[in-house]
Design an enzyme around this catalytic site. Structure first.
Site: not given
Ligand SMILES: [Zn+2]
Length: 451
Positions: A320, A346
């Site tokens: 990211d 995530d």
């Molecule tokens: Zn995580």
């Protein structure tokens, strides 16, 4: 285009107006093996109720998708034809090699690319929904939002929490996995990403590398605690992150691997030998490489040294631009290569939402300018899978096809879901993302249902 698509949806869902039987078509094309395999798996609710009522077998309209290119993703096919029936892929071909069968519905996506739907094996939520608190309706909303990002299957991921909260969450998620597993009927007319298994991120994590997981809810690995979680999830644990250096970890790793759980080393302060012992016990993946791991030192390579150099190990990364610098993402991609690099988001409930405060299991995350933190420590992300794919294509200099592979076939393979997921091939689920030539999501198709 849109009204036309809606008509097609209706026809498809009613499953009544097929112009010819899929079985006839398959056998006429010499696909007897596939046809007989599919006969065994034609288990939609409509078919079961038809059989119970003594009705003749219903037939299903065939849809054929075409675009400029298709990524299987192992291969690239120009001018492709992708044949879909009853939510499954029946043929992958090109316009030069095949014709559209008479009566089939052809959808042409122009200059776009057809690719497998993305599979996210590490995500905690999105669009305001935290998977540990979510009701079935919340997970349905999350699944719909995920299709905006090209995701068609995901692993709801837990964080360390009180055992009763964790078990209640596992039971709720297991309910949704089972409700959406066997039939498109539960999806209605709306394509939604489905939870395909559960990722236990905790409680068997290192105190030293716990990130934001609350220390009071971490546990020493024991078969008893693992069994308790397994029972609450009714066997739907598909992945578990564990620190291999903890006392008792190797025994739990071996047992989880025996049950076909993808055991992933992470949140770990392991030295090289302990990491290697974890792999020998049955771990074959690594969780958000570099984050929550003992850092690489040239004389003490630790767990990162094992992750980057062991070719048996696949590994994932949060690309990211916040969790790992772009130079280190390149190092990772170089080390793990096209076949063992896996992209995860995530993502937290904050993904797809404005800055603010959001739930993450028993914690609250603060989001400012795209950074999720708890007390200043990074706590998940607002990353979406399509952005991760584009980032890897840009940062890593990878072809879009290989970047797509890291979000489809590689994660599906790591958790044992291929060839049903993450690939466009005969017999796999018709989970398709339609991408622009630069990787933006134009449309997502889940089991043949288009958004
Ligand atoms: Zn995580």
């Amino acid at each position: 285009m849109v009204p036309f698509l809606n008509v097609i949806h209706d026809l498809y869902l009613k499953q009544l107006l097929s112009v010819f039987s899929w079985k006839q078509w398959m056998s006429s094309k010499g696909h007897r093996d596939v046809a007989s395999r599919q006969t065994a798996t034609q288990e939609s609710g409509i078919m079961r109720s038809a059989a119970r009522a003594g009705c003749p077998s219903p037939t299903f309209i065939m849809m054929v998708f075409t675009a400029a290119r298709l990524y299987t993703p192992l291969e690239e096919i120009g001018d492709p034809l992708l044949f879909v029936q009853d939510g499954a892929i029946t043929k992958v071909s090109s316009r030069a090699q095949s014709e559209t069968p008479q009566g089939a519905s052809l959808l042409d996506f122009g200059d776009a690319i057809l690719a497998p739907g993305f599979v996210d094996i590490h995500m905690h939520g999105g669009t305001g929904v935290d998977v540990m608190q979510a009701s079935p309706a919340d997970l349905a909303r999350l699944g719909k939002w995920l299709t905006n990002n090209g995701v068609t299957g995901y692993f709801p991921t837990t964080v360390a929490a009180p055992i009763d909260q964790t078990c209640a969450a596992l039971e709720r998620i297991a309910d949704v996995i089972e409700a959406t597993r066997d039939s498109t009927a539960t999806n209605g007319k709306t394509p939604r990403a489905r939870p395909l298994g559960i990722h236990l991120e905790g409680p068997f994590l290192s105190h030293k590398r716990r990130g934001v997981h609350p220390p009071e809810y971490l546990a020493q690995p024991t078969l008893e605690v693992f069994e308790c979680l397994w029972q609450a999830a009714r066997g739907h644990v598909g992945m578990m992150t564990i620190a291999p250096e903890l006392p008792g970890a190797l025994e739990v790793i071996a047992e989880a691997a025996r049950r076909n759980v993808c055991v992933s080393i992470g949140h770990s302060d392991a030295d090289l030998a302990s990491a290697q012992a974890g792999v020998k016990a049955g771990a074959h993946h690594a969780t958000h490489t570099f984050n929550a791991m003992r850092p690489l030192d040239h004389r003490d390579p630790g767990i990162v040294g094992e992750v980057l150099t062991d070719n048996q190990l696949s590994a994932d990364i949060i690309a990211d631009g916040i969790h790992v610098s772009s130079a280190v993402v390149q190092l990772f991609l170089h080390a793990k290569g096209f076949d063992r690099s896996v992209l995860i988001t995530d993502a937290t409930a904050a993904a797809g939402m404005p800055d603010g405060r959001y739930q993450l299991g028993p914690m609250e995350v603060e989001v400012k300018a795209g950074r999720c933190t708890i007390d200043g420590k990074l706590a998940g992300s607002v990353l979406t899978m399509d952005r991760a794919v584009r980032n890897v294509a840009i940062l890593g200099g990878w072809s879009l096809r290989n970047a797509v592979r890291a979000a489809t076939l590689n994660p599906a393979h790591a958790v044992g879901l291929s060839p049903q997921q993450g690939v466009l091939s005969i017999g796999s689920e018709a989970n398709i993302v339609v991408l622009s030539p630069t990787g933006e999501v134009r449309k997502t198709i889940v089991r043949g249902l288009t958004s």
